[in-house]
Write a protein that holds these residues in place. Structure first.
Motif, PDB file in Angstrom:
ATOM      1  N   GLY A   1      25.394  20.821  24.531  1.00 24.84           N
ATOM      2  CA  GLY A   1      24.220  20.284  25.205  1.00 24.84           C
ATOM      3  C   GLY A   1      24.563  19.522  26.465  1.00 24.84           C
ATOM      4  O   GLY A   1      25.727  19.224  26.763  1.00 24.84           O
ATOM      5  N   SER A   7      20.728  28.075  28.672  1.00 22.97           N
ATOM      6  CA  SER A   7      21.635  27.386  29.589  1.00 22.97           C
ATOM      7  C   SER A   7      21.667  28.091  30.939  1.00 22.97           C
ATOM      8  O   SER A   7      21.347  29.273  31.054  1.00 22.97           O
ATOM      9  CB  SER A   7      23.053  27.311  29.009  1.00 22.97           C
ATOM     10  N   ALA A  38      25.439  25.467  25.556  1.00 22.28           N
ATOM     11  CA  ALA A  38      24.587  25.794  24.413  1.00 22.28           C
ATOM     12  C   ALA A  38      25.039  25.073  23.146  1.00 22.28           C
ATOM     13  O   ALA A  38      24.217  24.679  22.314  1.00 22.28           O
ATOM     14  CB  ALA A  38      24.573  27.301  24.178  1.00 22.28           C
ATOM     15  N   ALA A  86      22.634  22.820  29.771  1.00 23.26           N
ATOM     16  CA  ALA A  86      21.743  23.224  28.690  1.00 23.26           C
ATOM     17  C   ALA A  86      20.308  22.936  29.093  1.00 23.26           C
ATOM     18  O   ALA A  86      20.011  21.880  29.646  1.00 23.26           O
ATOM     19  CB  ALA A  86      22.091  22.466  27.411  1.00 23.26           C
TER      20      ALA A  86
END
Length: 357
Positions: free
Chosen positions: A154, A11, A151, A25
């Motif tokens: 997303g 990320s 992370a 992400a």
């Protein structure tokens, strides 16, 4: 034999003016390949877990494979011990595949924390833990929601932390002292750590135009996060705060529009909260930000420091090699090492953490 794979994206935090707020992400993935021999009831490995590793930092001595010290397995232990499980199931093997550069501003520690929390859920059979609840566990250890939010969930996300009650603040270090060894914590007392408060952090996913790619330029040196924090001022002027607020209100809309508006995105990517102060740690950063625009660089939309750096993240629709080459040239021009090694990758927004069985 039970086996599964946990896949967690890298990320980029602090996108443009979104210091400690906006995360993205990216399509470089940390993977945990986990096997558990459920036929065994005992193990010779510490905490019943064997850890192996391949990828960034392999063989450098920086990766600790002791499950009591490795960040991924320590976080998993925190989740397990909050549910009265003191160790991993017997004969657990965690093989870590990590292509995320370490200490470069691409969320390697955030990915490790998220993957560790998911590991604890999976090996412990804690099916009641939702992603939102795992977010609370992650935020008890990693207090920057932009990296761990991206992370875990997303995509392109905005995040915020709920102010904790005084009694919750007082116990923040308790799980660390129970689970994480010195210097992060203390001796395992054998007691159950208190579970995190509910709803510590929240997130929202912003739209992202799929024509926009992220060009990550990764110089071959490390900027420790604590050093990047030290150079920031303790207070900001009102004009600088307003400058960032104006742009952060525009950026999520600008990056979701079709077709993308290069001038709007370029203006909305500007920042006065952290990049001007961190240029002392990344020579050439200011020159890159000041010299590049949609008028001078074909396909270019905007540029920012990725996390605490030194990775530079440029947003573009085309001409990726040309944009990367110009940024690398500027970094080398202002660095003492004129042959500074720089890798570059064209990345896309990534899905959040997934488990495959």
């Amino acid at each position: 034999m039970e086996s599964f794979v946990i896949r967690t994206p890298s990320s980029s935090a602090n996108i443009g003016p979104g210091f400690d707020v906006i995360g993205l992400a990216l399509s470089i993935y940390l993977e945990l390949h986990v096997t558990i021999d459920r036929s065994k009831t005992t193990s010779d490995h510490p905490l019943n877990c064997r850890v192996t590793y391949e990828g960034q930092g392999e063989g450098s001595g920086d990766i600790d494979l002791d499950p009591q010290n490795n960040l991924i397995t320590r976080v998993a232990l925190y989740v397990l011990r909050c549910h009265d499980q003191r160790a991993f199931p017997a004969e657990t093997h965690v093989h870590i595949k990590n292509p995320i550069p370490l200490g470069r501003g691409l969320g390697s520690s955030g990915a490790a924390v998220v993957a560790g929390a998911m590991l604890g859920k999976e090996v412990g059979g804690l099916t009641h833990l939702t992603d939102a609840r795992l977010f609370d566990y992650c935020l008890m250890i990693e207090r920057h929601p932009d990296n761990v939010g991206a992370a875990l969930f997303g995509g392109f996300v905005g995040t915020y932390l709920k102010p904790l009650k005084p009694e919750d603040v007082a116990r923040i270090e308790i799980p660390l002292s129970e689970v994480l060894p010195a210097p992060a914590g203390g001796v395992d007392t054998g007691e159950r750590p208190p579970e995190p408060p509910h709803g510590i952090g929240h997130h929202i996913k912003f739209p992202w135009n799929n024509d926009i790619k992220a060009v990550a330029i990764i110089p071959d040196f490390v900027v420790p996060t604590h050093r990047a924090r030290e150079v920031l001022p303790s207070a900001y002027t009102r004009p600088d705060v307003i400058f960032n607020l104006q742009r952060i209100a525009l950026l999520p809309v600008a990056l979701g529009q079709s077709p993308p508006d290069p001038e709007l995105i370029h203006l909305a990517m500007q920042d006065k909260v952290h990049q001007p102060y961190r240029q002392v740690l990344i020579p050439g950063l200011n020159e890159i930000v000041e010299s590049m625009s949609p008028n001078t660089d074909d396909g270019f939309l905007g540029v920012c420091l990725s996390g605490a750096g030194p990775t530079i993240l440029a947003l573009a629709t085309r001409n990726f090699e040309g944009i990367a080459g110009k940024i690398i040239g500027t970094l080398r021009q202002y660095n003492k090492n004129k042959d500074l090694r720089c890798d570059w990758k064209v990345l896309e927004p990534a899905e959040g953490t997934k488990v495959t069985r």
